[in-house]
Design a protein around this motif. Structure first.
Motif, PDB file in Angstrom:
ATOM      1  N   VAL A 155       0.833  -1.204   0.000  1.00  0.00           N
ATOM      2  CA  VAL A 155       0.000   0.000   0.000  1.00  0.00           C
ATOM      3  C   VAL A 155       0.868   1.255   0.000  1.00  0.00           C
ATOM      4  CG1 VAL A 155      -1.650   1.353   1.351  1.00  0.00           C
ATOM      5  CG2 VAL A 155      -2.007  -1.095   1.056  1.00  0.00           C
ATOM      6  N   LEU A 156       1.858   1.294   0.888  1.00  0.00           N
ATOM      7  CA  LEU A 156       2.688   2.494   0.983  1.00  0.00           C
ATOM      8  C   LEU A 156       3.567   2.678  -0.254  1.00  0.00           C
ATOM      9  CD1 LEU A 156       3.736   2.505   4.738  1.00  0.00           C
ATOM     10  CD2 LEU A 156       2.045   3.938   3.605  1.00  0.00           C
ATOM     11  N   SER A 157       4.054   1.593  -0.832  1.00  0.00           N
ATOM     12  CA  SER A 157       4.864   1.709  -2.052  1.00  0.00           C
ATOM     13  C   SER A 157       4.037   2.279  -3.193  1.00  0.00           C
ATOM     14  CB  SER A 157       5.436   0.348  -2.444  1.00  0.00           C
ATOM     15  OG  SER A 157       6.356  -0.103  -1.488  1.00  0.00           O
ATOM     16  N   ALA A 158       2.775   1.851  -3.281  1.00  0.00           N
ATOM     17  CA  ALA A 158       1.899   2.377  -4.331  1.00  0.00           C
ATOM     18  C   ALA A 158       1.618   3.862  -4.106  1.00  0.00           C
ATOM     19  CB  ALA A 158       0.594   1.587  -4.360  1.00  0.00           C
ATOM     20  N   GLU A 159       1.354   4.237  -2.866  1.00  0.00           N
ATOM     21  CA  GLU A 159       1.093   5.650  -2.561  1.00  0.00           C
ATOM     22  C   GLU A 159       2.340   6.507  -2.784  1.00  0.00           C
ATOM     23  OE1 GLU A 159      -2.325   5.833   0.902  1.00  0.00           O
ATOM     24  OE2 GLU A 159      -0.237   5.984   1.481  1.00  0.00           O
ATOM     25  N   ALA A 160       3.509   5.936  -2.527  1.00  0.00           N
ATOM     26  CA  ALA A 160       4.749   6.711  -2.494  1.00  0.00           C
ATOM     27  C   ALA A 160       5.312   7.023  -3.870  1.00  0.00           C
ATOM     28  CB  ALA A 160       5.801   5.973  -1.663  1.00  0.00           C
ATOM     29  N   VAL A 161       4.595   6.689  -4.944  1.00  0.00           N
ATOM     30  CA  VAL A 161       5.091   7.034  -6.280  1.00  0.00           C
ATOM     31  C   VAL A 161       5.067   8.548  -6.496  1.00  0.00           C
ATOM     32  CG1 VAL A 161       4.473   4.820  -7.311  1.00  0.00           C
ATOM     33  CG2 VAL A 161       2.804   6.690  -7.339  1.00  0.00           C
ATOM     34  N   THR A 162       4.261   9.272  -5.728  1.00  0.00           N
ATOM     35  CA  THR A 162       4.246  10.735  -5.839  1.00  0.00           C
ATOM     36  C   THR A 162       5.358  11.299  -4.947  1.00  0.00           C
ATOM     37  OG1 THR A 162       2.595  10.881  -4.068  1.00  0.00           O
ATOM     38  CG2 THR A 162       1.786  10.831  -6.343  1.00  0.00           C
ATOM     39  N   THR A 163       6.074  12.286  -5.474  1.00  0.00           N
ATOM     40  CA  THR A 163       7.263  12.786  -4.781  1.00  0.00           C
ATOM     41  C   THR A 163       6.926  13.523  -3.489  1.00  0.00           C
ATOM     42  OG1 THR A 163       7.195  14.786  -6.150  1.00  0.00           O
ATOM     43  CG2 THR A 163       8.610  12.971  -6.890  1.00  0.00           C
ATOM     44  N   ASP A 164       5.666  13.965  -3.316  1.00  0.00           N
ATOM     45  CA  ASP A 164       5.309  14.689  -2.094  1.00  0.00           C
ATOM     46  C   ASP A 164       4.866  13.757  -0.970  1.00  0.00           C
ATOM     47  OD1 ASP A 164       2.950  13.902  -3.339  1.00  0.00           O
ATOM     48  OD2 ASP A 164       1.835  15.688  -2.715  1.00  0.00           O
ATOM     49  N   HIS A 165       4.842  12.449  -1.234  1.00  0.00           N
ATOM     50  CA  HIS A 165       4.421  11.508  -0.187  1.00  0.00           C
ATOM     51  C   HIS A 165       5.547  11.346   0.827  1.00  0.00           C
ATOM     52  CE1 HIS A 165       3.134   7.780   1.767  1.00  0.00           C
ATOM     53  NE2 HIS A 165       1.928   8.012   1.268  1.00  0.00           N
ATOM     54  N   PRO A 166       5.237  11.307   2.148  1.00  0.00           N
ATOM     55  CA  PRO A 166       6.306  11.203   3.141  1.00  0.00           C
ATOM     56  C   PRO A 166       7.109   9.915   3.080  1.00  0.00           C
ATOM     57  CG  PRO A 166       4.144  11.374   4.202  1.00  0.00           C
ATOM     58  CD  PRO A 166       3.928  11.521   2.743  1.00  0.00           C
ATOM     59  N   ALA A 167       6.579   8.887   2.430  1.00  0.00           N
ATOM     60  CA  ALA A 167       7.324   7.625   2.322  1.00  0.00           C
ATOM     61  C   ALA A 167       8.076   7.516   0.996  1.00  0.00           C
ATOM     62  CB  ALA A 167       6.376   6.432   2.461  1.00  0.00           C
ATOM     63  N   HIS A 168       8.052   8.565   0.183  1.00  0.00           N
ATOM     64  CA  HIS A 168       8.670   8.478  -1.152  1.00  0.00           C
ATOM     65  C   HIS A 168      10.167   8.179  -1.062  1.00  0.00           C
ATOM     66  CE1 HIS A 168       9.264   9.314  -5.423  1.00  0.00           C
ATOM     67  NE2 HIS A 168      10.311  10.030  -5.077  1.00  0.00           N
ATOM     68  N   ASP A 169      10.881   8.960  -0.241  1.00  0.00           N
ATOM     69  CA  ASP A 169      12.330   8.747  -0.135  1.00  0.00           C
ATOM     70  C   ASP A 169      12.644   7.383   0.458  1.00  0.00           C
ATOM     71  OD1 ASP A 169      12.835  11.222  -1.216  1.00  0.00           O
ATOM     72  OD2 ASP A 169      13.115  12.222   0.722  1.00  0.00           O
ATOM     73  N   TRP A 170      11.838   6.945   1.430  1.00  0.00           N
ATOM     74  CA  TRP A 170      12.044   5.620   2.019  1.00  0.00           C
ATOM     75  C   TRP A 170      11.883   4.530   0.966  1.00  0.00           C
ATOM     76  CZ3 TRP A 170       8.297   1.732   2.159  1.00  0.00           C
ATOM     77  CH2 TRP A 170       8.677   0.562   2.839  1.00  0.00           C
ATOM     78  N   ALA A 171      10.812   4.619   0.167  1.00  0.00           N
ATOM     79  CA  ALA A 171      10.548   3.591  -0.834  1.00  0.00           C
ATOM     80  C   ALA A 171      11.679   3.539  -1.864  1.00  0.00           C
ATOM     81  CB  ALA A 171       9.209   3.850  -1.519  1.00  0.00           C
ATOM     82  N   ARG A 172      12.106   4.712  -2.324  1.00  0.00           N
ATOM     83  CA  ARG A 172      13.195   4.754  -3.309  1.00  0.00           C
ATOM     84  C   ARG A 172      14.477   4.173  -2.721  1.00  0.00           C
ATOM     85  NH1 ARG A 172      14.623  10.524  -5.639  1.00  0.00           N
ATOM     86  NH2 ARG A 172      15.064  10.818  -3.423  1.00  0.00           N
ATOM     87  N   SER A 173      14.797   4.580  -1.484  1.00  0.00           N
ATOM     88  CA  SER A 173      16.021   4.080  -0.841  1.00  0.00           C
ATOM     89  C   SER A 173      15.940   2.580  -0.607  1.00  0.00           C
ATOM     90  CB  SER A 173      16.245   4.796   0.492  1.00  0.00           C
ATOM     91  OG  SER A 173      16.477   6.168   0.292  1.00  0.00           O
ATOM     92  N   ARG A 174      14.759   2.100  -0.231  1.00  0.00           N
ATOM     93  CA  ARG A 174      14.615   0.668   0.047  1.00  0.00           C
ATOM     94  C   ARG A 174      14.808  -0.154  -1.230  1.00  0.00           C
ATOM     95  NH1 ARG A 174      11.193  -3.676   0.457  1.00  0.00           N
ATOM     96  NH2 ARG A 174      11.492  -4.917   2.356  1.00  0.00           N
ATOM     97  N   TYR A 175      14.226   0.293  -2.329  1.00  0.00           N
ATOM     98  CA  TYR A 175      14.422  -0.415  -3.598  1.00  0.00           C
ATOM     99  C   TYR A 175      15.903  -0.414  -3.985  1.00  0.00           C
ATOM    100  CZ  TYR A 175       9.570  -1.260  -4.930  1.00  0.00           C
ATOM    101  OH  TYR A 175       8.283  -1.742  -4.998  1.00  0.00           O
TER     102      TYR A 175
END
Length: 218
Positions: free
Chosen positions: A124-144
Motif C-alpha cells: 500500500v505504501l509503495s503504491a502511494e509513495a510514487v508521488t514525490t510529495d508523499h512522506p514515504a517516497h524517499d524511504w521507498a526509493r532508498s529501500r528499492y
C-alpha cells in the motif's frame, strides 16, 4: 547520612529503569498498531485518533511518543526494515553473498507469506509513495535501491568466488528478482488462494541459479 543517601539513590534507579522499559514497550506497541493502521488504510487514510484508540491512549498521549503522523510513519518503516535486515547478514554481521544471498530472498518471501499485514503495509505504501510529495517516497526509493544493491553485490561476489559464471549481469538480475517479488505480493494480496508466492518465487530462483551457476570445466 552517607549510607542513607546511597540507599535512597539505589531505590530510585530501578524505578527509572522500569519507567524507561515501560515507555519503550509502549512505543513498540504503538508502532505495531500503526503498522496495521497504515496497512489497512494507507498513509493518507490512516488516523492518529484511531491509532491512539487502538493503543488505549489519548491522542496527546500518542503525540508524546510521536509528534507527527509523518514521524510515526518513519518510525514504523524503520521498524519494518529492522525486521528484514537480519535476514540478509551472516553470523559475523557481513552481508550474505552468492547462493546464500539469493536463498535469503526466498526465505524472506516464505516469511512474508505468513505475515500478510506487513506485506500489505509495504504494498500500500509503495503504491502511494510514487508521488514525490508523499512522506514515504524517499524511504521507498532508498529501500528499492538497497535491496537491488544487496542482490547485485551478492551476485558479483558469487562471480568473484567462482560460484557463478563470468558474464552474468548482476544489475539486470536484481531488477528482475525485485519485480517478481513485488508482482507476486500484489497478486497474492488480491487472490491469496490462487497464488503461492513462496513456491512460485522459489521455482523462479532455482531456474535463475541453474542459469548463472558456474559450470565445471570438462
Amino acid at each position: 547520612m552517607t549510607s542513607g543517601d546511597e540507599g535512597s539513590s539505589a531505590t530510585i534507579r530501578p524505578r527509572r529503569g522500569g519507567s524507561y522499559a515501560v515507555g519503550r514497550a509502549r512505543r513498540t506497541r504503538i508502532l505495531h498498531i500503526a503498522m496495521e493502521e497504515f496497512a489497512e488504510n494507507g498513509y493518507r487514510g490512516a488516523s492518529l485518533a484511531r491509532i491512539a484508540e487502538r493503543a488505549e491512549l489519548s491522542q496527546p498521549g500518542l503525540l508524546h511518543h510521536f509528534h507527527t503522523k509523518e514521524e510515526l510513519l518513519a518510525a514504523t518503516l524503520d521498524l519494518r526494515d529492522e525486521m528484514d535486515a537480519a535476514r540478509f547478514t551472516g553470523a559475523d554481521g557481513t552481508p550474505l553473498t552468492g547462493v546464500a544471498a539469493l536463498a535469503a530472498l526466498a526465505d524472506l518471501v516464505e516469511r512474508n507469506q505468513r505475515v500478510p499485514g506487513l506485506v500489505q503495509l509495504f504494498t500500500v505504501l509503495s503504491a502511494e509513495a510514487v508521488t514525490t510529495d508523499h512522506p514515504a517516497h524517499d524511504w521507498a526509493r532508498s529501500r528499492y535501491r538497497r535491496i537491488r544493491a544487496f542482490i547485485a553485490d551478492g551476485i558479483r561476489a558469487g562471480v568473484a568466488s567462482g560460484e557463478f559464471r563470468p558474464g552474468v549481469d548482476p544489475v539486470a538480475h536484481a531488477f528482475r528478482l525485485v519485480a517478481l517479488m513485488d508482482g507476486l505480493q500484489q497478486q497474492w494480496l488480491v487472490d491469496e488462494d490462487a497464488v503461492d508466492m513462496a513456491a512460485l518465487f522459489g521455482g523462479y530462483l532455482r531456474e535463475t541459479l541453474d542459469a548463472i551457476r558456474a559450470r565445471p570445466v570438462p
